[in-house]
Design a protein around this motif. Structure first.
Motif, PDB file in Angstrom:
ATOM      1  N   LYS A 164      -2.632 -40.272  73.820  1.00  0.00           N
ATOM      2  CA  LYS A 164      -3.682 -40.428  72.804  1.00  0.00           C
ATOM      3  C   LYS A 164      -5.065 -40.687  73.388  1.00  0.00           C
ATOM      4  CE  LYS A 164      -0.615 -42.072  69.113  1.00  0.00           C
ATOM      5  NZ  LYS A 164      -0.366 -43.143  68.118  1.00  0.00           N
ATOM      6  N   LYS A 174      -6.810 -45.267  73.386  1.00  0.00           N
ATOM      7  CA  LYS A 174      -7.700 -44.107  73.299  1.00  0.00           C
ATOM      8  C   LYS A 174      -8.832 -44.154  74.327  1.00  0.00           C
ATOM      9  CE  LYS A 174      -6.902 -43.177  68.387  1.00  0.00           C
ATOM     10  NZ  LYS A 174      -7.531 -43.007  67.042  1.00  0.00           N
ATOM     11  N   LYS A 211      -5.324 -50.506  71.658  1.00  0.00           N
ATOM     12  CA  LYS A 211      -5.938 -49.195  71.472  1.00  0.00           C
ATOM     13  C   LYS A 211      -7.131 -48.976  72.402  1.00  0.00           C
ATOM     14  CE  LYS A 211      -4.568 -48.799  66.621  1.00  0.00           C
ATOM     15  NZ  LYS A 211      -5.031 -48.612  65.214  1.00  0.00           N
ATOM     16  N   LEU A 248      -8.717 -40.436  74.823  1.00  0.00           N
ATOM     17  CA  LEU A 248      -9.860 -39.543  74.626  1.00  0.00           C
ATOM     18  C   LEU A 248     -10.921 -39.714  75.711  1.00  0.00           C
ATOM     19  CD1 LEU A 248     -10.398 -40.096  70.777  1.00  0.00           C
ATOM     20  CD2 LEU A 248      -9.146 -38.226  71.872  1.00  0.00           C
TER      21      LEU A 248
END
Length: 333
Positions: free
Chosen positions: A135, A111, A85, A137
């Motif tokens: 996904k 992310k 992640k 950011l």
């Protein structure tokens, strides 16, 4: 692959944080006790094969950071089973890294890509066409200071959820062109320093950029010294607060049409055109509400002596002492 410069040298193979994840380690074809570091007794290139256990491994943050002896890396299909992640700073400061194969790097749930290739100063090309970035950011400073980078493929790079693009290509001083046609910037809030230091960038197309949520454009094109023109006609600046140094050091920029800029929320635009020595046509007729004082100046003494500026009457009253004296003024109400 790693390179050693001395007959006996102890070097790090992976960040110490991941020492317990090493299952198997082969060095130059020999199976050795798993460890995050190794003492080499011969200088030259060495082949490393490392297996990591997948259980509980959800982050690749700083995984290979500061591996200054790393010259090439290939991820196998086995690595593609690891669901991470966070990949921020993953190859941070790997300044000898020249080759990287990312086909098997699984990015479906990542992310954070911030600082991922930061200071990979020997990388000349990057192919990220296999990256799933739905996904993501944060991509701030992702390629920052990759000063040898000449080619980058971002055609499949989905950015629709990205909020932070700060310094994305900062210091990519060898990059002549960037294809951003597929970039979706609808949720981006920060684009400061995004192209700063891209001194070989001769043209850029950001006409597809949706900037309605952006608050910071400061130093966005700072020191893009080869950029002669840029189309900003579709840039929505309704929520922008900062434009400091936005075009600072753009020494080849000859014209800028900022007539569509909305400046109602601008707090500072200091040194916006400092060092724009070739600028001769400037339209800032939409500039009205920018706070003004002696410390907040648009131009410096290096500005071209011969030019034309289109400016709003209210804004001219605030800034007249800073407008180049020999420029022709087209004043609008």
């Amino acid at each position: 692959d790693f390179i050693t410069n001395h007959k006996k040298e102890n070097i790090m193979l992976i960040n110490k944080t991941y020492a317990n994840n090493i299952v198997e380690l082969f060095i130059d074809g020999q199976n050795v006790t798993p460890s995050y570091n190794h003492t080499f007794l011969k200088k030259g290139e060495h082949n490393i094969l490392m297996s990591l256990k997948h259980t509980g491994l959800t982050s690749g943050k700083m995984m290979f950071s500061n591996l200054t002896h790393l010259i090439s890396i290939n991820f196998t299909s086995d690595f593609g089973k690891i669901n991470m992640k966070n990949m921020s700073g993953m190859f941070n400061n790997c300044f000898n890294l020249k080759s990287i194969e990312l086909s098997y790097l699984k990015t479906d749930d990542v992310k954070d890509f911030s600082f991922m290739f930061y200071k990979c100063t020997s990388l000349e090309s990057l192919n990220l066409s296999n990256f799933n970035t739905q996904k993501v950011l944060n991509i701030s400073y992702m390629f920052s200071n990759c000063k040898s980078l000449k080619e980058i493929s971002l055609k499949s790079f989905a950015t629709n959820n990205v909020k932070d693009m700060t310094g994305l290509f900062y210091g990519c001083s060898s990059l002549p062109i960037i294809d951003l046609s597929k970039f979706n910037t609808q949720n981006s809030v920060n684009m400061s320093y995004m192209f700063a230091g891209c001194s070989e960038l001769k043209s850029i197309n950001i006409s597809s950029f949706d900037t309605k949520k952006v608050k910071d454009l400061s130093y966005m094109f700072n020191n893009c010294s080869s950029l002669k023109a840029i189309d900003l006609s579709k840039m929505n600046t309704q929520n922008v607060s900062y434009m400091d140094g936005m075009f600072m050091g753009c020494s080849s920029l000859q014209s800028a049409d900022l007539s569509k800029f909305i400046t109602k929320n601008i707090k500072t635009a200091n040194k916006m055109f400092y060092g724009c020595i070739s600028l001769k046509n400037l339209d800032i007729s939409s500039f009205v509400n920018i706070p003004w004082n002696k410390k907040n100046k648009l131009f410096d003494e290096k500005i071209s002596k011969d030019g034309t500026i289109k400016i709003n009457k209210k804004f001219l009253h605030k800034t007249e002492n800073n407008i180049p004296k020999h420029w022709k003024k087209i004043v609008v109400k």
